[in-house]
Design a protein around this motif. Sequence first.
Motif, PDB file in Angstrom:
ATOM      1  N   ARG A 123      26.347  50.198  37.099  1.00 33.76           N
ATOM      2  CA  ARG A 123      25.717  49.977  38.407  1.00 33.76           C
ATOM      3  C   ARG A 123      26.235  48.735  39.142  1.00 33.76           C
ATOM      4  N   ASN A 124      27.309  48.178  38.654  1.00 33.36           N
ATOM      5  CA  ASN A 124      27.915  47.020  39.318  1.00 33.36           C
ATOM      6  C   ASN A 124      29.334  47.366  39.762  1.00 33.36           C
ATOM      7  N   PRO A 125      29.731  47.005  40.977  1.00 31.51           N
ATOM      8  CA  PRO A 125      31.127  47.190  41.375  1.00 31.51           C
ATOM      9  C   PRO A 125      32.026  46.238  40.581  1.00 31.51           C
ATOM     10  N   ILE A 126      33.051  46.776  39.961  1.00 29.47           N
ATOM     11  CA  ILE A 126      33.941  45.940  39.152  1.00 29.47           C
ATOM     12  C   ILE A 126      35.311  45.757  39.803  1.00 29.47           C
ATOM     13  N   LEU A 127      35.726  46.731  40.622  1.00 29.96           N
ATOM     14  CA  LEU A 127      37.021  46.661  41.301  1.00 29.96           C
ATOM     15  C   LEU A 127      36.884  47.277  42.677  1.00 29.96           C
ATOM     16  N   PHE A 128      37.724  46.851  43.601  1.00 27.85           N
ATOM     17  CA  PHE A 128      37.851  47.560  44.868  1.00 27.85           C
ATOM     18  C   PHE A 128      39.334  47.647  45.226  1.00 27.85           C
ATOM     19  N   GLU A 129      39.692  48.736  45.900  1.00 28.60           N
ATOM     20  CA  GLU A 129      41.099  49.040  46.184  1.00 28.60           C
ATOM     21  C   GLU A 129      41.293  49.193  47.685  1.00 28.60           C
ATOM     22  N   ILE A 130      42.245  48.433  48.244  1.00 29.89           N
ATOM     23  CA  ILE A 130      42.597  48.530  49.660  1.00 29.89           C
ATOM     24  C   ILE A 130      44.104  48.736  49.742  1.00 29.89           C
ATOM     25  N   GLU A 131      44.508  49.847  50.358  1.00 29.17           N
ATOM     26  CA  GLU A 131      45.936  50.170  50.521  1.00 29.17           C
ATOM     27  C   GLU A 131      46.680  50.082  49.187  1.00 29.17           C
ATOM     28  N   LYS A 132      46.110  50.718  48.169  1.00 30.30           N
ATOM     29  CA  LYS A 132      46.708  50.859  46.826  1.00 30.30           C
ATOM     30  C   LYS A 132      46.858  49.523  46.093  1.00 30.30           C
ATOM     31  N   ALA A 133      46.126  48.509  46.519  1.00 32.75           N
ATOM     32  CA  ALA A 133      46.126  47.215  45.821  1.00 32.75           C
ATOM     33  C   ALA A 133      44.737  46.994  45.231  1.00 32.75           C
ATOM     34  N   LEU A 134      44.684  46.631  43.937  1.00 32.72           N
ATOM     35  CA  LEU A 134      43.409  46.437  43.235  1.00 32.72           C
ATOM     36  C   LEU A 134      42.971  44.980  43.311  1.00 32.72           C
ATOM     37  N   TYR A 135      41.663  44.786  43.510  1.00 32.20           N
ATOM     38  CA  TYR A 135      41.083  43.447  43.561  1.00 32.20           C
ATOM     39  C   TYR A 135      39.816  43.426  42.701  1.00 32.20           C
ATOM     40  N   PRO A 136      39.582  42.360  41.955  1.00 29.10           N
ATOM     41  CA  PRO A 136      38.346  42.278  41.171  1.00 29.10           C
ATOM     42  C   PRO A 136      37.180  41.826  42.044  1.00 29.10           C
ATOM     43  N   THR A 137      35.966  42.220  41.664  1.00 29.78           N
ATOM     44  CA  THR A 137      34.769  41.732  42.357  1.00 29.78           C
ATOM     45  C   THR A 137      34.284  40.451  41.663  1.00 29.78           C
ATOM     46  N   VAL A 138      33.288  39.799  42.269  1.00 33.40           N
ATOM     47  CA  VAL A 138      32.747  38.595  41.651  1.00 33.40           C
ATOM     48  C   VAL A 138      32.049  38.923  40.327  1.00 33.40           C
ATOM     49  N   TYR A 139      31.508  40.144  40.211  1.00 35.40           N
ATOM     50  CA  TYR A 139      30.880  40.541  38.949  1.00 35.40           C
ATOM     51  C   TYR A 139      31.908  40.532  37.811  1.00 35.40           C
ATOM     52  N   THR A 140      33.127  41.005  38.114  1.00 32.44           N
ATOM     53  CA  THR A 140      34.196  41.008  37.114  1.00 32.44           C
ATOM     54  C   THR A 140      34.642  39.582  36.787  1.00 32.44           C
ATOM     55  N   LEU A 141      34.778  38.753  37.812  1.00 31.37           N
ATOM     56  CA  LEU A 141      35.259  37.381  37.594  1.00 31.37           C
ATOM     57  C   LEU A 141      34.240  36.533  36.843  1.00 31.37           C
ATOM     58  N   TRP A 142      32.961  36.904  36.905  1.00 29.79           N
ATOM     59  CA  TRP A 142      31.968  36.166  36.115  1.00 29.79           C
ATOM     60  C   TRP A 142      32.145  36.445  34.628  1.00 29.79           C
ATOM     61  N   LEU A 143      32.649  37.651  34.302  1.00 29.68           N
ATOM     62  CA  LEU A 143      32.930  37.979  32.894  1.00 29.68           C
ATOM     63  C   LEU A 143      34.265  37.394  32.447  1.00 29.68           C
ATOM     64  N   TYR A 144      35.243  37.361  33.359  1.00 31.82           N
ATOM     65  CA  TYR A 144      36.583  36.855  33.048  1.00 31.82           C
ATOM     66  C   TYR A 144      36.938  35.776  34.090  1.00 31.82           C
ATOM     67  N   PRO A 145      36.348  34.593  33.996  1.00 33.08           N
ATOM     68  CA  PRO A 145      36.537  33.566  35.044  1.00 33.08           C
ATOM     69  C   PRO A 145      37.962  33.043  35.162  1.00 33.08           C
ATOM     70  N   ASP A 146      38.780  33.235  34.122  1.00 35.71           N
ATOM     71  CA  ASP A 146      40.164  32.736  34.158  1.00 35.71           C
ATOM     72  C   ASP A 146      41.160  33.829  34.540  1.00 35.71           C
ATOM     73  N   LEU A 147      40.656  34.944  35.094  1.00 33.13           N
ATOM     74  CA  LEU A 147      41.529  36.057  35.435  1.00 33.13           C
ATOM     75  C   LEU A 147      42.502  35.683  36.560  1.00 33.13           C
ATOM     76  N   LEU A 148      42.036  34.888  37.525  1.00 29.44           N
ATOM     77  CA  LEU A 148      42.857  34.510  38.680  1.00 29.44           C
ATOM     78  C   LEU A 148      42.952  32.985  38.779  1.00 29.44           C
ATOM     79  N   PRO A 149      44.016  32.466  39.376  1.00 33.19           N
ATOM     80  CA  PRO A 149      44.065  31.019  39.639  1.00 33.19           C
ATOM     81  C   PRO A 149      42.926  30.633  40.577  1.00 33.19           C
TER      82      PRO A 149
END
Length: 581
Positions: free
Chosen positions: A50-76
């Motif tokens: 029930r939580n958005p984990i990814l969103f895709e715009i023009e075939k590019a994937l981006y993580p949501t804040v819900y995902t980054l809270w689980l993996y805070p070091d995923l992005l610079p």
Amino acid sequence: RRKLRADVAAAFPNLSAEQLTEFIPNKEELNVIKIYSHKGEAVTVYMNNRNPILFEIEKALYPTVYTLWLYPDLLPAFSTWPPVLQKLAGGADLMLPGVVVPSSGFPQVERGTLCAVTLLGNRAPVAVAVATMATSEMLAAGMKGKGFAVLHTYLDHLWEYGDKSYPPALAPLVTDSAGKESAEEEEEMEGNQPVSSSSTDPLQHVDVGDLSLKERDTCAIAMGKEELHETRAAETAEDANTEVQEEAEDSPTPQEQMDALFNQCFFHALKCKVKKSDLPLLTSTFLRSHMFSCCPAGQQLDIKKSSYKKFSKFLQCMQQQKILQVKELSKGVESIVEVDWKHPDIRAFVVPEGFSSASAAQDSKSEDREHTYHAPEIIPLYGVSAKMVPLFQESGHKKGSILSSSEVRNIVINYVKTNELVDETNKNFVKVNAILCDCLLDKSEQDEISNLKWDDLFSRCLQRLQPLHQVTFFGQEPVVRKGNIEPIDITVAQRSSNKKVTMIKNLELYGLDPQCVANVLQQKVQASATLTPVPGTKDRVQVQIQGNQVHHLAKMLLEEYQLPRKYVQGLEKAPKLGRKK
């Protein structure tokens, strides 16, 4: 699901195989939702638990804040101040003055790198953004301008699709040396605490009634000495505090220090950098190319930290003192037209020590700054006119409200749907009611037209709104001006003896100094270039250069300066190559 896992692994190589399996499980339910942004872009959202984990715009994937809270070091990650979050959630991008510079330095990113935005003191990301410039460019720009284009934030509509949980409290990462020092300090504190608690004053445990008279006297003397020492210590502490307060009162505030720095750099630039031949000089060029080069090492000019808040107000103050004269040579663009070099303040100014030896290096830096030009960001806007108020008042807008084209489109769509004006037989048409008739139709059309196509409805609406435009120069605040921005106009005229000259005007509107453009062109084409007054205007100049130089101008404006082609007029007048006369 297998393809999605492969796409995620390619997009985020930092994820281990175990984290990837945990992130996109094999058996748990995974939902896919398609939504549309305010701009009309189609966005694919992947939901898990029930939580958005990814969103895709023009075939590019981006993580949501819900995902980054689980993996805070995923992005610079880049940090900002907590009050900035409200602005980001409202749709603003992250400007570089709002980014906190850590002691360990920024992570190294390139332009277009996907980054996380955190709040100071918490490692849990609150936004997902794309870097608009590399780390080196951010530092070179003096931490000014737009740094990150924000795509998604905590508290936005995408976050509302989930369980609306709050960011976890994640302690910032500490370097090894700092961790060791803090651990040693904790051990010292823990080691000292039991000693202080066990070694209590023996007088607290001895009953004074059991002591003899002599012992009581010695005990009283000892206690009196201790009280005397305590009062003396308190007095010395109070004296020290008063001295510190007096020093704090005597020392200037940060705002006063910034005012003094601006005054120093202003007089330094007028005395050593600006010449009479440089006038008229764009105020933005004066600040960027002359005053910045006079700033002492280790310090940085920031008008917002001064009492003036705006550079135009600072120059007005100097104009009131009759040091210089500032005029608006073209609409919305100010230039310094006159300087009184005999003014006592300029004559009395003494160049600070250390600038004589470093002047050559700083002059070269200032020359580099002059050659690095950033094209302004121009956004067309629309103002609600008196005739269009009935159409826009339902959405809470009144006469003079400023809207973007996408906002106008959304307001019109909501109005049509709220009033049930979509044609039932053909949904490509909209029924014209009394308000649409008065706002969008001419008198001759009001009896003939009962339906309008969606595209026709939008175009008519935009045509009847007041045209405006917003210009954002590099490192400056956005400026909204009336009307459509005039393009850079290039014309070719014929003079005596069949000689041709090329004339360029409206350069100031795009932050280009006509004198600098003339100097660069003169060097490139080895032809004489001068500044001449624009016919029919006061105090406006145009660049005039011998020969048909439209081809060189097109290369310089479009390729070097990166100006959009729609803002340059007259490129079709370039000489056709290969034709012999």
